[in-house]
Enzyme design. Structure first.
Site, PDB file in Angstrom:
ATOM      1  NE  ARG A 150      27.152 -41.866  39.913  1.00 49.48           N
ATOM      2  CZ  ARG A 150      27.433 -41.489  38.662  1.00 49.48           C
ATOM      3  NH1 ARG A 150      28.264 -42.204  37.921  1.00 49.48           N
ATOM      4  NH2 ARG A 150      26.867 -40.423  38.134  1.00 49.48           N
ATOM      5  CE1 TYR A 200      29.362 -38.706  34.342  1.00 49.49           C
ATOM      6  CE2 TYR A 200      30.016 -39.070  36.625  1.00 49.49           C
ATOM      7  CZ  TYR A 200      29.419 -39.513  35.464  1.00 49.49           C
ATOM      8  OH  TYR A 200      28.852 -40.757  35.431  1.00 49.49           O
ATOM      9  CG  ASP A 233      32.124 -42.323  37.885  1.00 53.47           C
ATOM     10  OD1 ASP A 233      33.361 -42.346  37.714  1.00 53.47           O
ATOM     11  OD2 ASP A 233      31.304 -42.640  36.996  1.00 53.47           O
ATOM     12  CG  HIS A 249      33.387 -39.480  34.598  1.00 59.55           C
ATOM     13  ND1 HIS A 249      33.489 -38.887  33.373  1.00 59.55           N
ATOM     14  CD2 HIS A 249      32.401 -40.384  34.477  1.00 59.55           C
ATOM     15  CE1 HIS A 249      32.586 -39.411  32.553  1.00 59.55           C
ATOM     16  NE2 HIS A 249      31.918 -40.326  33.199  1.00 59.55           N
ATOM     17  CD  GLU A 281      32.017 -45.703  38.056  1.00 58.99           C
ATOM     18  OE1 GLU A 281      31.177 -45.884  38.968  1.00 58.99           O
ATOM     19  OE2 GLU A 281      31.691 -45.429  36.890  1.00 58.99           O
ATOM     20  CD  GLU A 326      32.048 -45.333  32.989  1.00 61.66           C
ATOM     21  OE1 GLU A 326      31.478 -45.623  34.043  1.00 61.66           O
ATOM     22  OE2 GLU A 326      31.924 -44.237  32.423  1.00 61.66           O
ATOM     23  NE  ARG A 349      31.499 -48.758  36.714  1.00 62.99           N
ATOM     24  CZ  ARG A 349      30.194 -48.542  36.562  1.00 62.99           C
ATOM     25  NH1 ARG A 349      29.313 -49.462  36.898  1.00 62.99           N
ATOM     26  NH2 ARG A 349      29.764 -47.400  36.061  1.00 62.99           N
ATOM     27  CD  GLU A 406      26.096 -46.881  36.410  1.00 66.66           C
ATOM     28  OE1 GLU A 406      26.778 -47.513  35.578  1.00 66.66           O
ATOM     29  OE2 GLU A 406      26.242 -45.665  36.619  1.00 66.66           O
ATOM     30  CD1 TRP A 464      33.028 -34.103  31.008  1.00 72.16           C
ATOM     31  CD2 TRP A 464      32.426 -36.164  30.346  1.00 72.16           C
ATOM     32  NE1 TRP A 464      31.715 -34.301  31.421  1.00 72.16           N
ATOM     33  CE2 TRP A 464      31.333 -35.569  31.027  1.00 72.16           C
ATOM     34  CE3 TRP A 464      32.275 -37.467  29.860  1.00 72.16           C
ATOM     35  CZ2 TRP A 464      30.101 -36.228  31.218  1.00 72.16           C
ATOM     36  CZ3 TRP A 464      31.069 -38.112  30.038  1.00 72.16           C
ATOM     37  CH2 TRP A 464      30.001 -37.497  30.708  1.00 72.16           C
TER      38      TRP A 464
HETATM   39  O1  EZ4 Z   1      29.758 -41.091  31.609  1.00 75.40           O
HETATM   40  O2  EZ4 Z   1      27.529 -43.552  30.351  1.00 75.40           O
HETATM   41  O3  EZ4 Z   1      29.262 -44.513  35.683  1.00 75.40           O
HETATM   42  N1  EZ4 Z   1      28.714 -43.982  34.777  1.00 75.40           N
HETATM   43  C1  EZ4 Z   1      29.264 -43.123  33.938  1.00 75.40           C
HETATM   44  C2  EZ4 Z   1      28.379 -42.649  32.799  1.00 75.40           C
HETATM   45  C3  EZ4 Z   1      29.175 -42.356  31.544  1.00 75.40           C
HETATM   46  C4  EZ4 Z   1      28.288 -42.386  30.330  1.00 75.40           C
HETATM   47  C5  EZ4 Z   1      29.106 -42.296  29.058  1.00 75.40           C
HETATM   48  O4  EZ4 Z   1      28.357 -42.661  27.962  1.00 75.40           O
HETATM   49  O5  EZ4 Z   1      30.407 -42.766  34.090  1.00 75.40           O
HETATM   50  O6  EZ4 Z   1      27.639 -41.538  33.206  1.00 75.40           O
HETATM   51 CO    CO Z   2      31.391 -44.114  35.496  1.00 78.51          CO
END
Ligand code: EZ4
Ligand code: CO
Length: 416
Positions: free
Chosen positions: A147, A159, A224, A226, A250, A276, A297, A353, A416
């Site tokens: 990743r 992030y 990701d 996010h 992702e 997730e 996920r 992961e 976030w």
């Molecule tokens: O932000 O596990 O793909 N992984 C992620 C993680 C999440 C955290 C949140 O608890 O997006 O880093």
């Molecule tokens: Co993620």
């Protein structure tokens, strides 16, 4: 075999974890992960106050019935606190059943479908040279899928990017500067980050072009988003990354709106992974039925345990959608071990992961799984193959920690 005792164990070896340990009348113990990052004590209270009293005296073998009892019996449907609690009970009961049978858990789930689980690791760097170093380190450690997350010009922290700025505060401050990115910070309130989607969309395609030029066309690369984009922004990013042949992109949009993925899907062939933060099969219904994603996920920990996640994976399998279970550090070694056993058995495994836990975490959670040649595998120990060391745990009491929050440059709250 009856449930005699159920203990909620809270410890913080490297980060906070909530673990459920169930003991039967004949002394068999089972572990379940109930860690919900930044909301740990809510799950601990749900278990202690409302679940543990209902478990005492139940037949430990009746896993499906206990799952339905806790799910339908709560009346209130779904939700991360409830489903993490059910997951912990379910996982602990599977651990017990497999130990009682003297078999590793994957044998009870149908046996091996593969030699091991292909994993991906997290490479990151604020700038390209650090990112390339990080990718090289992962390749040297055997990772075969990576990743990629980077800094964005103009944003002080982003992030997924490990740096000394991410080093945790508290008892283990400074211990994880380049270990791996750990988003939760030990602090009484969340730290604040800033975000600019246009700057991100301008920057990322060039990063993937540079990575492909340096590392060649074969290496599977993931990224990701996010939950930060609108559907059209996500469509634009997916299209602009097509030349770099991602394994997946992702969480492109906030996760609640399944229909939003129709728009993204119409515009790009970049494979999509989502889920997730989901906790039931209902969160995936449209995404799976309309084949709007390619990878599911959810981890065992947040989607109702082995029983809940296996049902999601089975449903996904008839739509050619594969597993890609969440494996951050906030899924404990118990949750990760459960994912390994489930991933070995299911027909539609995609990738796992694997972010790796801090050394202190492994002093409390004694694991038996192995990582070699970029693959995770379960050992032949009966059950999940994890033991919890109470003495080691006592040295790491809970410390409040929160995920960051995100604001746009004008101060508005953003995902976030
Ligand atoms: O932000 O596990 O793909 N992984 C992620 C993680 C999440 C955290 C949140 O608890 O997006 O880093
Ligand atoms: Co993620």
């Amino acid at each position: 075999m009856f449930i005699e005792k159920a203990e909620v164990l809270i410890s913080s070896p490297g980060r906070n974890f909530v673990t459920l340990r169930i003991t039967t009348d004949d002394g068999v113990t089972g572990l379940g992960d109930a860690t919900l990052n930044g909301r740990e004590l809510a799950v601990a209270a749900y278990l202690r106050e409302h679940v543990v009293p209902l478990l005492i005296g139940r037949d430990a073998h009746r896993i499906e019935d206990t799952w339905q009892y806790l799910y339908k019996g709560a009346y209130w449907r779904r939700g991360p606190v409830t489903m993490a609690s059910i997951a912990a009970v379910d996982t602990a009961l599977w651990d017990i059943k497999a130990k009682a049978a003297g078999l590793p858990l994957y044998q009870l789930l149908g046996g091996r479908s593969r030699d091991g689980l292909l994993v991906y690791g997290h490479a990151s760097g604020a700038e390209l040279p650090e990112l390339f170093d990080s990718i090289n380190e992962h390749l040297e450690e055997g990772y075969r899928a990576i990743r990629v997350q980077t800094g964005i010009p103009g944003l002080p922290s982003v992030y997924g990017v490990a740096s000394s700025a991410n080093a945790r505060t508290g008892s283990d401050a400074g211990t994880d500067a380049r270990y791996d990115y750990e988003p939760a910070r030990r602090n009484a309130v969340p730290v604040e980050e800033s975000w600019d989607t246009r700057a991100y969309l301008r920057h990322i395609p060039g990063v993937f072009e540079a990575v492909r030029n340096e590392f060649g066309p074969e290496l599977p690369l993931l990224h990701d988003g996010h939950h930060r984009m609108t559907p059209m922004q996500a469509a634009k990013l997916g299209k602009s990354l097509e030349p770099y042949d991602l394994f997946w992109l992702e969480d492109v949009t906030p996760a609640e709106n399944q229909e939003a993925l129709r728009l993204v899907r119409q515009h790009t062939t970049t494979p999509l992974a989502i889920g997730e933060v989901f906790n039931t099969i209902w969160d995936y219904k449209t995404l799976i039925e309309e084949q709007l994603i390619d990878y599911v996920r959810s981890p065992v920990t947040h989607a109702g345990g082995i029983t809940g996640l296996r049902r999601i994976f089975d449903y996904a399998s008839i739509y050619q959608i594969k597993s890609g279970a969440h494996g951050p550090t906030d899924v404990s070694p118990v949750g990760l071990s459960a994912a390994i056993h489930l991933g070995l058995a299911i027909p539609n495994f995609g990738i796992q992961e694997y972010m790796r836990h801090a050394p202190a975490t492994h002093e409390v959670f004694r694991t038996t799984f192995t990582f070699a040649n970029g693959m995770l595998d379960a050992a032949d120990a009966p059950g999940l193959g994890v033991e919890y060391d109470d003495e080691a745990a006592a040295a790491h009491p809970y410390e409040a920690a929160y995920l960051p929050v995100n604001r746009l440059l004008d101060g508005s709250m953003h995902d976030w």
